[in-house]
Design an enzyme around this catalytic site. Structure first.
Site, mmCIF file in Angstrom:
data_model
loop_
_atom_site.group_PDB
_atom_site.id
_atom_site.type_symbol
_atom_site.label_atom_id
_atom_site.label_comp_id
_atom_site.label_asym_id
_atom_site.label_seq_id
_atom_site.Cartn_x
_atom_site.Cartn_y
_atom_site.Cartn_z
ATOM 1 N N HIS A 175 7.997 -5.330 -9.696
ATOM 2 C CA HIS A 175 7.004 -6.331 -10.094
ATOM 3 C C HIS A 175 6.393 -5.869 -11.428
ATOM 4 O O HIS A 175 6.328 -4.672 -11.701
ATOM 5 C CB HIS A 175 5.924 -6.368 -9.002
ATOM 6 C CG HIS A 175 4.934 -7.483 -9.128
ATOM 7 N ND1 HIS A 175 3.856 -7.415 -9.967
ATOM 8 C CD2 HIS A 175 4.848 -8.671 -8.499
ATOM 9 C CE1 HIS A 175 3.145 -8.522 -9.845
ATOM 10 N NE2 HIS A 175 3.719 -9.301 -8.965
ATOM 11 N N ASP A 252 5.108 1.378 -4.383
ATOM 12 C CA ASP A 252 4.409 0.087 -4.352
ATOM 13 C C ASP A 252 4.743 -0.570 -3.011
ATOM 14 O O ASP A 252 5.863 -1.041 -2.793
ATOM 15 C CB ASP A 252 4.892 -0.750 -5.541
ATOM 16 C CG ASP A 252 4.354 -2.172 -5.513
ATOM 17 O OD1 ASP A 252 3.772 -2.574 -4.486
ATOM 18 O OD2 ASP A 252 4.535 -2.878 -6.519
ATOM 19 N N GLN A 255 4.803 -5.471 -0.837
ATOM 20 C CA GLN A 255 5.612 -6.380 -0.010
ATOM 21 C C GLN A 255 6.079 -5.722 1.284
ATOM 22 O O GLN A 255 6.682 -6.381 2.120
ATOM 23 C CB GLN A 255 6.841 -6.857 -0.800
ATOM 24 C CG GLN A 255 6.511 -7.699 -2.004
ATOM 25 C CD GLN A 255 5.920 -9.062 -1.632
ATOM 26 O OE1 GLN A 255 6.124 -9.568 -0.532
ATOM 27 N NE2 GLN A 255 5.177 -9.656 -2.553
ATOM 28 N N LYS A 278 -1.818 -9.588 0.966
ATOM 29 C CA LYS A 278 -0.432 -9.755 1.424
ATOM 30 C C LYS A 278 -0.269 -9.218 2.844
ATOM 31 O O LYS A 278 0.823 -9.149 3.388
ATOM 32 C CB LYS A 278 0.525 -9.061 0.459
ATOM 33 C CG LYS A 278 0.511 -9.683 -0.937
ATOM 34 C CD LYS A 278 1.543 -9.068 -1.826
ATOM 35 C CE LYS A 278 1.296 -9.342 -3.294
ATOM 36 N NZ LYS A 278 1.592 -10.708 -3.709
ATOM 37 N N CYS A 416 6.741 -12.812 -11.418
ATOM 38 C CA CYS A 416 6.213 -11.566 -12.007
ATOM 39 C C CYS A 416 7.227 -10.437 -11.886
ATOM 40 O O CYS A 416 6.852 -9.269 -11.655
ATOM 41 C CB CYS A 416 4.887 -11.158 -11.363
ATOM 42 S SG CYS A 416 3.602 -12.370 -11.560
HETATM 43 C C1 PLP Z 1 5.955 -5.768 -5.170
HETATM 44 C C2 PLP Z 1 4.636 -6.200 -5.737
HETATM 45 N N1 PLP Z 1 3.894 -5.329 -6.408
HETATM 46 C C3 PLP Z 1 2.705 -5.652 -6.909
HETATM 47 C C4 PLP Z 1 2.187 -6.912 -6.753
HETATM 48 C C5 PLP Z 1 0.837 -7.232 -7.320
HETATM 49 O O1 PLP Z 1 -0.063 -7.465 -6.280
HETATM 50 P P1 PLP Z 1 -1.566 -7.912 -6.591
HETATM 51 O O2 PLP Z 1 -1.450 -9.104 -7.491
HETATM 52 O O3 PLP Z 1 -2.108 -8.234 -5.250
HETATM 53 O O4 PLP Z 1 -2.243 -6.773 -7.248
HETATM 54 C C6 PLP Z 1 2.921 -7.865 -6.073
HETATM 55 C C7 PLP Z 1 2.428 -9.244 -5.933
HETATM 56 O O5 PLP Z 1 3.184 -10.172 -5.726
HETATM 57 C C8 PLP Z 1 4.176 -7.496 -5.532
HETATM 58 O O6 PLP Z 1 4.916 -8.372 -4.863
#
Ligand code: PLP
Length: 458
Positions: A175, A252, A255, A278, A416
């Site tokens: 992401h 990270d 997900q 999430k 993203c």
């Molecule tokens: C794998 C991953 N990392 C980071 C993020 C960013 O999350 P947030 O916008 O809640 O900070 C997302 C959001 O879709 C994601 O899917």
């Protein structure tokens, strides 16, 4: 401000009364609407997954009021869980209860409600620590979410430990939140951001990864599950290999956390980050886990109240970990909601939930496989229940718009994660992302709608 009557949510269910101010909610829709006739019926593989996994999605659906509303005159099918998950009434009630009975700032106050709010906040921290298998609640820093947690690590640990010529390895499926903060850091420090290539099925190329690791590698930043391809990289093995070179590993978990149990110590994660929204919790709250000695060694990031020990114009000293990283008033109600969400999710047999989601994914792959011209991106073994797809002759934005007409919410765009789409030569795709409360009927509605769409463009 009118405080919502939390009891109104109590009765909410498939046939319950509407919460106040929700005109779009259907009075009493069936929780699982009968699917509209499919032009090409789904093959027998469509045996309801719950039959064999022991998890019944209805037990989760019942708790989530919004799943019982209509959209454009159709019962809602929420397949945008990768963007954000819907909230069970336990979480909604926790917020209502907090604001109607317990609102106070924390730590500073010498009164009963400040003490109660502090207890809630710290109980939330302890719940996150248990949820992640952390050594102690002191290893948990509350943040606004995954993005802020990654930026915190980049700006504190990163600035203190990354120098000219150092390398940060990041798989191409990440992401943007797990790319851009490292890119900014690398630019500032004249370090290098090194992409780790993907294989055709969307797996992280492990041979390439091993080849790219060197004693210049200071950090490997990797998702435990990809938001676009669903890939679940072998993070434990990658971390073990990275550690041989002395590199640190940030995982990270944005997900991952909603789909399967996590144990940060077993994974070998030096840092682990996730977002509450999430995970069936409110927006604006998330967490960073850091290995004890790393957090201890890190300088603070933002300065302000709550993160100090002593302040004078000659200088300041800082609070112990984790408070050192939590400047200003935290999202206290968000923590109350996160605590309720963790309680809710862990109240299910999580292994059974994971097995159910895998069966639902297989079911969905078969159902979407019946749609001519539909291409699913990412087929790595063990992927989470995310189906990113294109449909020949249709722009992804139009796919999402047409599905919305049928009450089906999916996301379209670059998600993203532009480098992961470009791996497939694409700039945009549609994505259906499933959660424990989705059912085979939801999948049937998606497949039927796509089939009709396909017939209309043919
Ligand atoms: C794998 C991953 N990392 C980071 C993020 C960013 O999350 P947030 O916008 O809640 O900070 C997302 C959001 O879709 C994601 O899917």
């Amino acid at each position: 401000m009118t405080i919502p009557d939390v009891r109104a949510y109590d009765a909410l269910g498939a046939t319950g009364p509407l919460p106040p101010g929700s005109p779009a909610l259907a009075p009493s829709p069936a929780p699982n609407p009968a699917p509209t006739p499919s032009p090409a019926p789904v093959p027998p593989a469509s045996t309801p997954p719950r039959a064999s996994t022991g998890f019944d999605p209805e037990t989760a659906r019942r708790d989530v009021p919004v799943l019982h509303r209509t959209v454009n005159g159709q019962p809602l099918v929420w397949l945008d869980n990768g963007a954000t998950t819907q909230k069970p009434r336990q979480v909604i009630e926790a917020l209502g209860t907090y604001y109607s009975a317990a609102n106070s700032n924390i730590h500073r106050g010498a009164h009963t409600m400040a003490r109660e709010a502090t207890e809630t906040y710290e109980a939330g921290r302890a719940a996150v620590a248990r949820f992640l298998g952390a050594e102690s609640p002191d290893n948990i820093v509350f943040t606004r979410g995954t993005t802020e947690a990654i930026n915190l690590v980049a700006q504190t640990w990163g600035r203190a430990n990354i120098g000219p010529g150092d390398e940060i390895l990041v798989p191409r499926l990440e992401h943007h939140s797990n790319i851009v903060p490292w890119q900014q850091l690398a630019k500032e420090k004249r370090a290098r951001l090194v992409p780790v290539p993907l294989l055709a099925d969307g797996s992280v190329d492990q041979d390439a990864f091993a080849g790219l690791l060197s004693f210049r590698t200071q950090l490997v930043a990797v998702s435990q599950a990809s938001n676009v391809l669903g890939t679940v990289p072998p993070v434990k093995e990658m971390a073990a290999l990275a550690h041989r070179y002395g590199a640190k590993v940030l995982v990270d978990g944005a997900q991952a956390v909603a789909h399967f149990p996590v144990d940060v110590r077993d994974l070998g994660a030096d840092f682990y980050v996730f977002s509450g929204h999430k995970l069936f919790a409110p927006t604006g709250i998330g967490a960073l886990y850091g290995r004890p000695e790393l957090l201890e060694s890190m300088p603070p990031w933002q300065g302000g109240g709550n993160m100090i020990d002593q302040v004078d114009f000659t200088g300041s000293t800082f609070a112990p970990v984790p408070h050192r990283f939590e400047a200003g008033t935290g999202h206290i109600s968000g923590v109350a909601g996160l605590l309720a969400a963790i309680d809710w999710l862990t109240g299910f047999d999580r292994e059974a939930v994971a097995a159910y989601e895998q069966e639902l994914l297989a079911y969905a792959e078969r159902a979407l496989g019946e749609v001519p011209g539909l291409r699913i991106l990412g087929s790595a073994p063990g992927k989470i229940a995310v189906l990113t797809f294109t449909l020949a002759g249709l722009d992804p934005a139009d796919i999402a718009r047409l599905l919305d007409r049928d009450g089906i919410a999916v996301r379209a765009g670059h998600h993203c994660a532009q480098p992961s789409l470009r791996h497939y030569g694409l700039e945009s795709a549609a994505r259906a992302s499933l959660a424990l409360y989705n059912t085979p009927q939801d999948v049937d509605r998606l497949a039927d709608s796509l089939l009709r769409m396909r017939q209309d463009v043919a």
